[in-house]
Design a protein around this motif. Structure first.
Motif, PDB file in Angstrom:
ATOM      1  N   ARG A  53       0.924  -1.417   0.182  1.00 20.65           N
ATOM      2  CA  ARG A  53      -0.249   0.025   0.181  1.00 20.65           C
ATOM      3  C   ARG A  53       1.159   1.331   0.484  1.00 20.65           C
ATOM      4  NH1 ARG A  53      -1.447   4.023  -0.035  1.00 20.65           N
ATOM      5  NH2 ARG A  53      -3.368   5.136   0.764  1.00 20.65           N
ATOM      6  N   TYR A  54       1.965   1.438   0.691  1.00 16.12           N
ATOM      7  CA  TYR A  54       2.741   2.557   0.598  1.00 16.12           C
ATOM      8  C   TYR A  54       4.200   2.717   0.152  1.00 16.12           C
ATOM      9  CZ  TYR A  54      -0.260   4.027   4.468  1.00 16.12           C
ATOM     10  OH  TYR A  54      -2.113   4.218   5.102  1.00 16.12           O
ATOM     11  N   VAL A 108       3.629   5.408  -2.171  1.00 20.25           N
ATOM     12  CA  VAL A 108       3.510   6.729  -1.842  1.00 20.25           C
ATOM     13  C   VAL A 108       4.485   7.226  -1.086  1.00 20.25           C
ATOM     14  CG1 VAL A 108       2.695   8.010   0.671  1.00 20.25           C
ATOM     15  CG2 VAL A 108       1.628   6.286  -0.623  1.00 20.25           C
ATOM     16  N   ARG A 125       4.692   8.713   9.444  1.00 18.33           N
ATOM     17  CA  ARG A 125       3.872   8.674   8.746  1.00 18.33           C
ATOM     18  C   ARG A 125       2.710   7.162   9.246  1.00 18.33           C
ATOM     19  NH1 ARG A 125       1.192   9.921   4.030  1.00 18.33           N
ATOM     20  NH2 ARG A 125       3.299  10.744   3.370  1.00 18.33           N
ATOM     21  N   ARG A 179       0.943   8.151  11.953  1.00 17.55           N
ATOM     22  CA  ARG A 179      -0.011   8.741  11.966  1.00 17.55           C
ATOM     23  C   ARG A 179      -0.791   7.738  11.219  1.00 17.55           C
ATOM     24  NH1 ARG A 179       3.159  13.148   9.584  1.00 17.55           N
ATOM     25  NH2 ARG A 179       2.857  12.024   7.197  1.00 17.55           N
ATOM     26  N   VAL A 180      -0.675   6.769  10.656  1.00 20.18           N
ATOM     27  CA  VAL A 180      -1.692   5.582  10.453  1.00 20.18           C
ATOM     28  C   VAL A 180      -1.863   4.814  11.512  1.00 20.18           C
ATOM     29  CG1 VAL A 180      -1.411   3.372   8.889  1.00 20.18           C
ATOM     30  CG2 VAL A 180      -0.908   5.760   8.688  1.00 20.18           C
ATOM     31  N   ALA A 227      -4.677   6.096  12.822  1.00 25.69           N
ATOM     32  CA  ALA A 227      -5.759   6.643  12.078  1.00 25.69           C
ATOM     33  C   ALA A 227      -6.516   5.453  12.778  1.00 25.69           C
ATOM     34  CB  ALA A 227      -5.478   6.817  10.601  1.00 25.69           C
ATOM     35  N   ARG A 240     -10.475   5.001  14.755  1.00 25.89           N
ATOM     36  CA  ARG A 240     -11.269   3.028  14.273  1.00 25.89           C
ATOM     37  C   ARG A 240     -11.407   2.094  14.829  1.00 25.89           C
ATOM     38  NH1 ARG A 240     -11.694   3.272   8.300  1.00 25.89           N
ATOM     39  NH2 ARG A 240      -9.668   4.006   7.646  1.00 25.89           N
ATOM     40  N   ASP A 251      -4.330  13.832   5.940  1.00 23.39           N
ATOM     41  CA  ASP A 251      -3.712  13.593   4.632  1.00 23.39           C
ATOM     42  C   ASP A 251      -4.821  11.723   4.474  1.00 23.39           C
ATOM     43  OD1 ASP A 251      -2.057  11.866   2.907  1.00 23.39           O
ATOM     44  OD2 ASP A 251      -0.689  12.790   4.116  1.00 23.39           O
ATOM     45  N   PRO A 252      -5.038  11.602   3.594  1.00 21.12           N
ATOM     46  CA  PRO A 252      -5.579  10.352   3.154  1.00 21.12           C
ATOM     47  C   PRO A 252      -4.999   9.717   3.314  1.00 21.12           C
ATOM     48  CG  PRO A 252      -6.299  11.961   1.687  1.00 21.12           C
ATOM     49  CD  PRO A 252      -6.085  12.857   2.561  1.00 21.12           C
ATOM     50  N   ASP A 253      -3.896   8.824   2.675  1.00 22.17           N
ATOM     51  CA  ASP A 253      -2.891   8.716   2.921  1.00 22.17           C
ATOM     52  C   ASP A 253      -3.017   7.894   4.129  1.00 22.17           C
ATOM     53  OD1 ASP A 253      -2.098   8.017  -0.584  1.00 22.17           O
ATOM     54  OD2 ASP A 253      -1.381   9.470  -0.042  1.00 22.17           O
ATOM     55  N   ASP A 254      -2.097   8.870   5.742  1.00 24.74           N
ATOM     56  CA  ASP A 254      -2.805   8.369   6.588  1.00 24.74           C
ATOM     57  C   ASP A 254      -4.026   7.303   6.700  1.00 24.74           C
ATOM     58  OD1 ASP A 254      -0.444   9.740   6.831  1.00 24.74           O
ATOM     59  OD2 ASP A 254      -1.008  10.877   7.684  1.00 24.74           O
ATOM     60  N   LEU A 297      -6.337   5.628   4.252  1.00 29.89           N
ATOM     61  CA  LEU A 297      -6.408   4.828   3.811  1.00 29.89           C
ATOM     62  C   LEU A 297      -5.434   3.149   3.730  1.00 29.89           C
ATOM     63  CD1 LEU A 297      -8.258   7.210   0.922  1.00 29.89           C
ATOM     64  CD2 LEU A 297      -9.487   5.869   2.497  1.00 29.89           C
TER      65      LEU A 297
END
Lengths: 222, 259
Positions: A157-158, A161, A203, A206-207, A210, A214, B88-91, B93
């Motif tokens: 996925r990354y 990015v 990052r 941060r992921v 996130a 959820r 940041d939507p990349d974080d 999704l």
């Protein structure tokens, strides 16, 4: 970012190998590699046989040889190592083009080169004929531990990015008049790779935030 | 008055390195409200957001969501009630497909099978992304990813939607599409932003956070036309933007819709 559908390693096609279930392809690749690695390096014709088999498989998929060939550059570090071996290894020596080379070193270099080349080409063939997502599902079907599959899923996925981020950093350097090509710029490149690592690490945090937001509690429920 | 959806009292927080970000924040948001949280960079907006769903724990003061205090013992329920859309939507999704990503939140809260599918499709439908359900998120445009990020949170059916800089990096068309989506949602919204025209367009009420305290709380239009207040809080309107005219245009548009 978000451009280019499919993955850089994947070559779109509909051959029999493209359509074969991913877990079978994975098992076949691992089996083939075990056999190749276990083959004594003195059996030169057998390696020829392996190479022919691989060429036939690639031909049957319709993936151009150049496509695989270009991506074989990942092997370069191994090649360098193999080239060094005849010079540094000990044992009886032989003269080649006026250079004194170690015989066991030459044999070891041949073994490493042959096995690595076949391995890399076979892996690239798998990657060219299988979507990354299918590969992950295949690993899951083979009962690879969930955590490992998830880590690989995040990597898939990354990757884009992080690559895009590196690209932007390089663009930033070029726009300020530094084209990092010569070895003179390696220290600079190393520093930017360090910066990239820290950015990616942040990052990752941060992921994770996130995910926690959820309701993630350590187990994937999908 | 009824129990506020969001009730923040005397919230103070210092980061582990000693930097204090919040110095006693009081904030109430009631059901059905759309509130903008305004403030310059470094005002503590994101720190406040991370307290609302218990990612950070208050140094002093309290946060409760529909009467339920934010505490370790019921973090899962708090995180279901408060849906945070990060900048940041990349974080946000991180799953291989849009479907799996939108399903991630509700699946963590025990939703399964047909109900899960319904939630996923329903949430994507509300942001106009239902056709992209089996695509990988990194193949979408930035605006589309932002909308899917909103859907990942809507699928949890939260009581309050918290958006961190929802309009950042969007082109004007994507920005307008997101505004249309926000207006169509029947959900309480707290929108963190320094995009003042966007706040005026979407949020009747605004709260200004400055240096870790609430510096002002009131009608967005009054705030944006108060030059003294704006200057004191490092808030500036884009060049040529007239809040009064924009508000009149907004009201006219809403009036023509209800006719």
């Amino acid at each position: 970012m978000g451009a280019g559908h499919g993955h850089r390693l994947h070559y779109h096609g509909h051959s029999r190998l493209h359509r074969a279930p991913a877990h079978l392809k994975l098992v076949a690749l691992v089996g083939f590699m075990l056999v190749v690695v276990a083959t004594p390096r003195e059996l030169y014709p057998v390696f020829g046989g392996y190479a022919l088999l691989l060429v036939a498989v690639i031909a049957s998929t319709g993936v151009p040889f150049g496509y695989i060939g270009k991506r074989m550059v990942v092997e370069v570090p191994f090649v360098l190592f193999a080239v060094l071996m005849p010079f540094v290894a000990t044992g009886p020596r032989t003269e080649v083009l006026g250079l004194s080379l170690s015989e066991p070193g030459l044999l070891a270099a041949w073994g490493l080169l042959a096995k690595a080349t076949i391995g890399v080409a076979a892996s690239l063939t798998l990657a060219a004929t299988t979507e990354p997502l299918d590969l992950l599902r295949g690993l899951q079907r083979l009962r690879v531990p969930d955590l490992i599959v998830q880590i690989m899923a995040f990597m898939v996925r990354y990757l884009d990015v992080v690559t895009a981020e590196m690209g932007r950093m390089l663009t930033g350097m070029r726009s300020r008049g530094c084209d990092p090509r010569s070895p003179r710029h390696w220290p600079l490149l190393a520093r930017s790779v360090g910066a990239l690592f820290i950015r990616s690490y942040e990052r990752g945090e941060r992921v994770h935030l996130a995910m926690l937001s959820r309701g993630y509690d350590g187990t994937f429920r999908l | 008055m009824s129990t506020p959806v969001l009730d923040v009292r005397g919230l103070a927080y210092a980061y582990p390195d000693g930097h204090q970000a919040l110095f006693g924040v009081d904030l109430h948001v009631h059901e059905g409200e759309r509130v903008a949280l305004l403030g310059p960079n470094g005002a503590g907006k994101t720190t406040l957001v991370l307290h609302l769903n218990g990612i950070l724990t208050a140094g002093a003061g309290s946060v409760s969501v529909s009467g339920l205090p934010v505490q370790k013992s019921h973090l899962q329920e708090i995180r279901r009630r408060v849906g945070v859309v990060f900048q940041d939507p990349d974080d946000q999704l991180f799953m291989p497909t849009v479907r799996q990503d939108v399903a991630f939140g509700p699946a963590n809260h025990g939703v399964r099978g047909a109900e899960l599918d319904r939630r996923v499709l329903d949430a994507l439908d509300r942001v106009g992304m239902a056709d992209f359900v089996d695509r990988p998120p990194h193949h979408l445009s930035f605006g589309q990813r932002r909308r899917v990020a909103v859907a990942t949170v809507l699928a949890m059916e939260p009581e309050i939607l918290v958006l961190d800089e929802p309009s950042s990096n969007l082109d004007p068309a994507s920005r307008r599409e997101l505004a249309d989506i926000m207006r169509s949602l029947d959900v309480t919204v707290l929108m963190v932003t320094h995009d003042l025209p966007y706040a005026l367009e979407l949020c009747p009420r605004s709260v200004v956070l400055h240096d870790g305290v609430v510096a002002a709380d009131g009608a967005t239009l009054e705030m944006l036309t108060d030059a003294e207040l704006m200057r004191a809080n490092r808030l500036e309107l884009p060049f040529g933007f007239d809040p009064a005219a924009a508000a009149a245009a907004r009201d006219a548009a809403i009036g023509s819709l209800s006719d």
